[in-house]
Design an enzyme around this catalytic site. Sequence first.
Site, mmCIF file in Angstrom:
data_model
loop_
_atom_site.group_PDB
_atom_site.id
_atom_site.type_symbol
_atom_site.label_atom_id
_atom_site.label_comp_id
_atom_site.label_asym_id
_atom_site.label_seq_id
_atom_site.Cartn_x
_atom_site.Cartn_y
_atom_site.Cartn_z
ATOM 1 N N GLU A 181 39.041 35.372 42.931
ATOM 2 C CA GLU A 181 39.398 34.729 41.668
ATOM 3 C C GLU A 181 39.006 33.255 41.619
ATOM 4 O O GLU A 181 39.668 32.456 40.993
ATOM 5 C CB GLU A 181 40.909 34.855 41.406
ATOM 6 N N GLU A 250 41.846 44.316 40.068
ATOM 7 C CA GLU A 250 43.298 44.154 39.981
ATOM 8 C C GLU A 250 43.764 44.569 38.608
ATOM 9 O O GLU A 250 43.612 43.836 37.639
ATOM 10 C CB GLU A 250 43.730 42.702 40.247
#
Length: 832
Positions: A181, A250
Amino acid sequence: MASSRTEFVLVAGLAMLCSCLAIKVEYDANALIIDGQRKVIISGSIHYPRSTPEMWPDLIQKAKDGGLDAIETYIFWNVHEPRRREYDFSGNLDFVKFFKLVQDAGLYAILRIGPYVCAEWNYGGFPMWLHNTPGIQLRTDNDIFKNEMQVFTTKIVNMCKEANLFASQGGPIILAQIENEYGNIMEKYGDAGKQYIKWCANMAVAQNISEPWIMCQQSDAPEPMINTCNGFYCDQFKPNNPKSPKMWTENWTGWFKLWGGRDPQRTAEDLAFSVARFFQNGGVLNNYYMYHGGTNFGRTAGGPYIATSYDYNAPLDEYGNLNQPKWGHLKQLHASIKQAEKFLTNGTVETKSVMNFVDLTKFTLNATGERFCMLSNSDNTGDYTADLGEDGKFFVPAWSVTFLQNCSKEVYNTAKINTQTSVMVTKHSEEDAYGNEVKPAKLSWMWAPEPIQDTLKGNGRFEAAQLLDQKEASGDVSDYLWYMTRNISLKNMTLRVSTNGHGLHAYVNGKLIGSQFSRQAKGQQMVTGDDYSFGFDKAVSLKKGLNVISLLSVTVGLANYGAFYDLKPTGLINGGVLLNGKGNNSINATTYQWSYKVGLNGEAQQFHDPNSRNANWNSTKVPKNRPMTWYKTSFKTPSGEEPVVLGLLGMGKGHAWMNGKSIGRYWPTQIAETTGCDAHCNYKGSYNDGKCRTNCGNPSQRWYHVPRSFLNNNTDNTLILFEEVGGAPWNVTLQVVTVGTVCANAYEGNNLELYCQGDRRISEIQFASFGDPQGTCGSFSLGNYQATQSVAVVEKLCAGRPSCLIDVSQSTFGISSWGNVTSRLAVQAVCK
Ligand SMILES: *[C@@H]1O[C@H](CO)[C@@H](O)[C@H](O)[C@H]1NC(C)=O
Ligand SMILES: *[C@@H]1O[C@H](CO)[C@@H](O)[C@H](O)[C@H]1NC(C)=O
Ligand SMILES: *[C@@H]1O[C@H](CO)[C@@H](O)[C@H](O)[C@H]1NC(C)=O
Ligand SMILES: *[C@@H]1O[C@H](CO)[C@@H](O)[C@H](O)[C@H]1NC(C)=O
Ligand SMILES: *[C@@H]1O[C@H](CO)[C@@H](O)[C@H](O)[C@H]1NC(C)=O
Ligand SMILES: *[C@@H]1O[C@H](CO)[C@@H](O)[C@H](O)[C@H]1NC(C)=O
Ligand SMILES: *[C@@H]1O[C@H](CO)[C@@H](O)[C@H](O)[C@H]1NC(C)=O
Ligand SMILES: *[C@@H]1O[C@H](CO)[C@@H](O)[C@H](O)[C@H]1NC(C)=O
Ligand SMILES: *[C@@H]1O[C@H](CO)[C@@H](O)[C@H](O)[C@H]1NC(C)=O
Ligand SMILES: *[C@@H]1O[C@H](CO)[C@@H](O)[C@H](O)[C@H]1NC(C)=O
Ligand SMILES: *[C@@H]1O[C@H](CO)[C@@H](O)[C@H](O)[C@H]1NC(C)=O
Ligand SMILES: CC(=O)N[C@H]1CO[C@H](CO)[C@@H](O)[C@@H]1O
């Protein structure tokens, strides 16, 4: 449905005999191609340190039974390398064993090395020595950091290679991830960030694994990295390279819980909708974050303020029980996706709008002309009937996707749940002959004071003429750091301490004058954003001569997310200590000589260890509401196999150990916000973590998981609590978690399975109606019509049994005249 997986079981089975059997992993935009087979992959996150090795086989098997193809986990650097070049891969840190179990179960694995993990994990998984290395800057183009990251990454990759864990070696790992991320925050790091991410890609590729590497949330991922999506919905996501498969690393199945926060819930209908939409729009790999959330044992919870439970409202609950109906509803979804696999991965795709909000995606196999359709309704409110001409008319409820085999037969709809709802309860494990629970004898307690005389006198281990950062001064080996100073004063004053958080206990001349935590300091509001700082003010009476100020600063999990989160000040640094007198009479003690002590004496002396003789355990006058107190008791293991939980109502805040093993921090006095809960959660419309919350006004975490493997089978167990703010142990209780009530509301044409847990049986049918029953679990009522035999039929099939299977059809209920009307069966039954 399972055919492709069955083949893999065979391959993996052979691989165990002969690890030379390489599995080749390739991809294109529409499929992962594993050994030449075009696949879509359904994966779920299970973090090995958030459960125990004894739990792993069961969790993995339940994931497989739930229709998963792969298990994904991060690797958690800070627990593996707590001191530089000193490694720990024992117990629940044995990730190689975890991956081997995944392989034994015939599943694939996804390795997310990070090594930054976020994950609501303490300090995002970075060891504190890293932060304290001179000249280092984390997650940017800094040679010292890059070197450490490379050393650790290489170590993990080599361990995997040595254990033959990569698919190219016949092992389970089909994908690996580097960084995590970074795209969300990269801008703040400027050019150095761009350099760093290129370096990450090159460093990863140079590891010479044969499997593809991925980067989450990295829209500029350099070749050959595949960028992937994280979020509640990813149907609109497109990888930066058109040849990359669309992967959702995710997919948040729920959300985490904070101390003082409400319980997040994401409905099964909405989660299934998001996954179905993802595959309808070209998805290739979906990973549930989390599939099993588990427990933040020890001091692993991130923060600040992440609770010990990491249940996440995942398909498997914190203890490893099926979270129903979520687990079962997704299992059916996965079966339908597998049914569509050859269409998804090799079909010609055509999407058209049937009407407003309603889209039909048709997959056609060129060779045979076979078809498969997905029909979605993305309206928040409207239910529609889509007319597909020759293929028929289909009722699509709001916010749902229907799977149509041959484009003409409904095999699944994300809004129609045909799985039981399990209402979990806690109970005492002992029962009388009638199955009624029997309360065990009261626990008897001993206590010992935390020895704090040295610190109350101001005696520390090292000194500095400034207020230090708590992370740096303590190396994060404890939640606690004492800041102490002594000086001469003649006047009574107000003590003002400014801290970055997360808690403070202030002593003057050996007396506790007050305590405060970030959330209390903000009027019991949840802290929004990441400012956990607060000011502490208290009038103090000083004496002539020497006065000693001892400030115990407390952390509750270190920050794990955001640009430069690693540099967030912690403790009293950048704050200040002032003594304000009347008029202009103030003393600024910020740059006084401060004496420091890391951690508690009881920690250093291992009071939590039942075999330690250092604590002076005392069974007389066991105190209540006494801060800084250790408590100890013993008890027998609750009988049976069901998960064990410790109820800590009455206690304040602290840490708990069972037979010397940490079960994490506890804080039952943190009450969840009293408003903002949703009694009638509506699955329709976009989910966010503020939606469908429960548990308003109750302790945010009352129950604490005690894995069965922490308990002794033949001898008594020792529970030790460190109580920091003051509490009373009399109501502490050990119970088991089980299915209390089962409910269902299944559509005609489905097989409904009802089951209790362990050796409990369905004992009482509280409601059963086949027809158009109304309401939900706990409030079912009869509709306009029903089969009169409803209760009798369900009783005959289910009462007295641990489980039962009901063919939900008109014939089961003795109906022959209703024709083509579609009915439902609602059931509510008690497990005992
Ligand atoms: C990867 O392979 C290259 C070329 O064979 C070699 O120079 C390099 O050392 C290898 N790297 C690792 C980490 O094994
Ligand atoms: C299938 O047919 C379509 C249109 O007839 C064509 O565009 C496509 O390339 C074909 N796909 C394959 C895999 O042959
Ligand atoms: C994919 O479709 C093409 C064209 O229809 C066909 O020739 C090929 O065998 C298919 N591949 C697989 C793996 O099914
Ligand atoms: C598939 O659908 C078509 C059109 O609705 C129908 O004619 C055909 O019988 C169906 N085939 C199967 C195998 O169900
Ligand atoms: C501070 O106040 C207390 C009573 O509040 C008093 O007993 C004490 O003498 C005062 N100390 C000084 C130094 O004035
Ligand atoms: C106290 O001293 C510190 C360090 O010199 C300084 O940064 C801070 O501004 C002072 N506080 C006040 C209220 O004067
Ligand atoms: C005590 O306070 C005085 C100012 O009142 C300061 O100059 C001195 O450094 C302090 N002593 C210590 C040991 O911090
Ligand atoms: C136990 O605690 C009581 C009450 O505080 C105290 O009087 C007694 O001395 C303690 N006994 C021991 C052995 O420390
Ligand atoms: C223990 O529970 C009882 C019954 O709910 C309650 O009355 C009592 O106040 C509790 N005691 C403590 C110390 O919390
Ligand atoms: C106790 O027995 C259970 C099986 O009943 C086992 O899973 C557990 O590991 C055992 N605990 C210990 C400490 O041996
Ligand atoms: C039920 O059957 C009737 C007549 O056969 C038909 O007109 C109607 O559309 C059917 N209804 C449903 C819901 O299938
Ligand atoms: C951007 C972000 O917050 N990422 C996080 C998303 O999901 C979980 C939260 O549960 C984190 O672990 C991610 O890294």
